[in-house]
Design an enzyme around this catalytic site. Sequence first.
Site, short mmCIF file in Angstrom:
data_model
loop_
_atom_site.label_atom_id
_atom_site.label_comp_id
_atom_site.label_asym_id
_atom_site.label_seq_id
_atom_site.Cartn_x
_atom_site.Cartn_y
_atom_site.Cartn_z
N TRP A 411 0.82 -1.22 0.00
CA TRP A 411 0.00 0.00 0.00
C TRP A 411 0.85 1.27 0.00
O TRP A 411 0.31 2.36 0.12
CB TRP A 411 -0.92 0.02 1.22
N ASP A 412 2.16 1.16 -0.10
CA ASP A 412 3.05 2.32 0.01
C ASP A 412 2.86 3.04 1.33
O ASP A 412 2.86 4.27 1.39
CB ASP A 412 2.84 3.28 -1.17
N TYR A 413 2.72 2.30 2.41
CA TYR A 413 2.55 2.90 3.74
C TYR A 413 3.91 3.20 4.37
O TYR A 413 4.20 2.79 5.50
CB TYR A 413 1.73 1.98 4.64
N LYS A 439 1.16 6.92 8.02
CA LYS A 439 0.19 7.24 6.98
C LYS A 439 -1.17 6.61 7.28
O LYS A 439 -2.20 7.13 6.83
CB LYS A 439 0.67 6.72 5.62
#
Length: 734
Positions: A411-413, A439
């Site tokens: 999730w590109d967290y 995030k």
Amino acid sequence: MLKFRLPSAIALAAGVSVLTLTALPAGKAQETDSEATGQQLGASPGGGDATTGGALNSGGNAGTEGETTTEAASEPQATSNGSEANGADGSDSSGSSTAAANNSGQAPAPRERRDIPLVPAQSTWDGFHGQLNAQKYSPLDQITADNVGELEKVWEYHTGDVSDGSGDLPTTVWSATPIYANDTLYIGTPFYRVIALDPATGEEKWTFDSQSTLKALTQPALKNRGVAYWEAENPQEGEACQKIVYLGTMDARLFAIDADTGKPCENFADNGVLDVNQWNTTNARWPLSLLQPPTITGDHVIIGWAGMDWAYEEAPPGTVFSVNARTGELEWTLDFIPEAIRERTGTANVWTAMSVDEGLGLVYLPVSSPSPNYWGGNRTEEIPLATSTTAVDIETGEVVWSRQWVHHDIWDYDINSAPTLMDITVDGKTIPALMQATKMGFLFVVNRETGEDVWPIEERPVPSGHVEGEVYAPTQPFPTKPEPLLDQAEKPKAWWLADLASAGACSRLIDSLHYEGMYSPPITEGNGVAAFPDSSGGVQWGGVAYDPTTETAVVNTSHILQYIQLYDRKTYNEIAGGSGNESGFYPQEGAPFGMSLKVALNWLGMPCWEPPYGELVAIDMKTGDIKWRHPIGSSQKYGFYMPESLGSPTIGGPAVTAGGVIFIGASMDAKVRAYSLETGEELWSDIVEAPAVSNPAVFEHDGRQYVAFTAGGNTILKDQVGDQVVVYALPQDE
């Protein structure tokens, strides 16, 4: 009309064991041993007996020229069906949050603390977050909640280093914290210049131009978050470079400049310039961009770097470098991705600020996610240090403990802000704590000496998926206190006004998005999966401020609904359009899937989901409970301001003072504000040239307290850029 452009956008020596921390009653931890030979530890969903899952491993291979290289843990072998062995494949293990341990299998022994206070005794604002502890706290109290309404602009300065992208130069994104040191205010610019100003008048003392390439090599814009400052313990009068300002550039060069004269420090690296890209030796698809100032502690300059989001499957693997402050000589390197898989993935880097406890001798690293960001079939092995907070010995670069906040991140967290270090009193006991904002809107609180939970952090089951080649972590860590900054359990509802204006298009879009709660994985079907929040926050890189006198944490958070869709390579190549600043189509070149990330807007640009769109939140750190929360800022575009009850998305963080005041810019409406720390009431505001997407600075010069902002703008919020430094103070008596 409300209209958004959102976004246009191991451990120690070999043989060390590891300790898994699972959800138990407050203050306790489940312990499980494993030899550090590539084995892993985990926790059952909800926190039960430990099973095999994610852990740390040893590193510490000797380097050359006195340099130490520390590597991440060895990874497990993939099983014959291509899924991860005892990892994120839906089996009964989870890849739990972990902390390094000693040979006995216990938590790391308390480190000997040197007599260096966590909170400086004197007013200090000589770093990106004010102080190394990242508290963004000033003990100054000339400006109080009672008199802050009398603040007036003392001076402003325009750098001239600004572009709206309409000419030959890319647009600028300027988020520099003004640095007060050496009786001077130092500013870095997005044209990669340094400007030294008189703090009382704004008069130029000197300027330095790096002559850097003004091209968007890794980012969609020219970016700068400021400069860093170092001073010799015993400066020698008459000798050059006893005080140094460091400036990084997008083309991977670090400049060392004499803080008194503005001239390059000839003894640092190559006549004052360190080429960090010399260490970019694997998947070198882009330069290791130095957009965030390095972290300075003692005589160490600790350097992270930024890259190009969502473009490639294989990318430069995450590294942090420590160099000598005087010479630029490499001291140690920390690699975050296991060597065996480094060539087929990448990133898991540190692109944001770090924090330091000099008393403990630890630097705390917020580590991002591996590449590609929204599909992980190429990296099914454990990467224990990815999407983590990792505590590292300042002198050696060895990992002391690490907590992974997202397992097998798709999730590109990224962990996108420096953890805030704080001493808190819980149940009558003082705890050396750390708060990591994320995030996801989670605030994780752990003991900064050991990495153990302050309040329980539970491994809970999360949704799985069915994308070809992907594996899915069966559980993720959820903090029990403080409560999440936004409700991720349910898909946001459509905002009636935006839905009405779009003839029901908003509700149809939201209804069409797949969502099973937090960590719903990306999919190929329909309009994709809802992400609330995703790339644009919860909490951005401004992080958490902390008042140590009242034990109150303050954080701003954005509520933004985005949606992610994966496309097989053939479909992606047929439909892919352009991309902006963290929004649009992205190839993930080399992976079987490209992707799109979009904000849920109607045809007028109005947000489709219910407000508020941003809040300012105060937390009582004695209990972990929310003290108050209020919408922050006003959403604005084309001159129209919406009610502040709707709030605004924010970029940039708050500062707090002993006068009981919170200072913050960050909002769309290009205002800077002061709030009451006690109640959250807005006490003062002023309009500046562009959104002040930076951390403010609070400092004292010649006995007078000042508050400084840079107003540079960020196209994630709206198309308004600036080059203004603006400084406020109370009126002086005639």
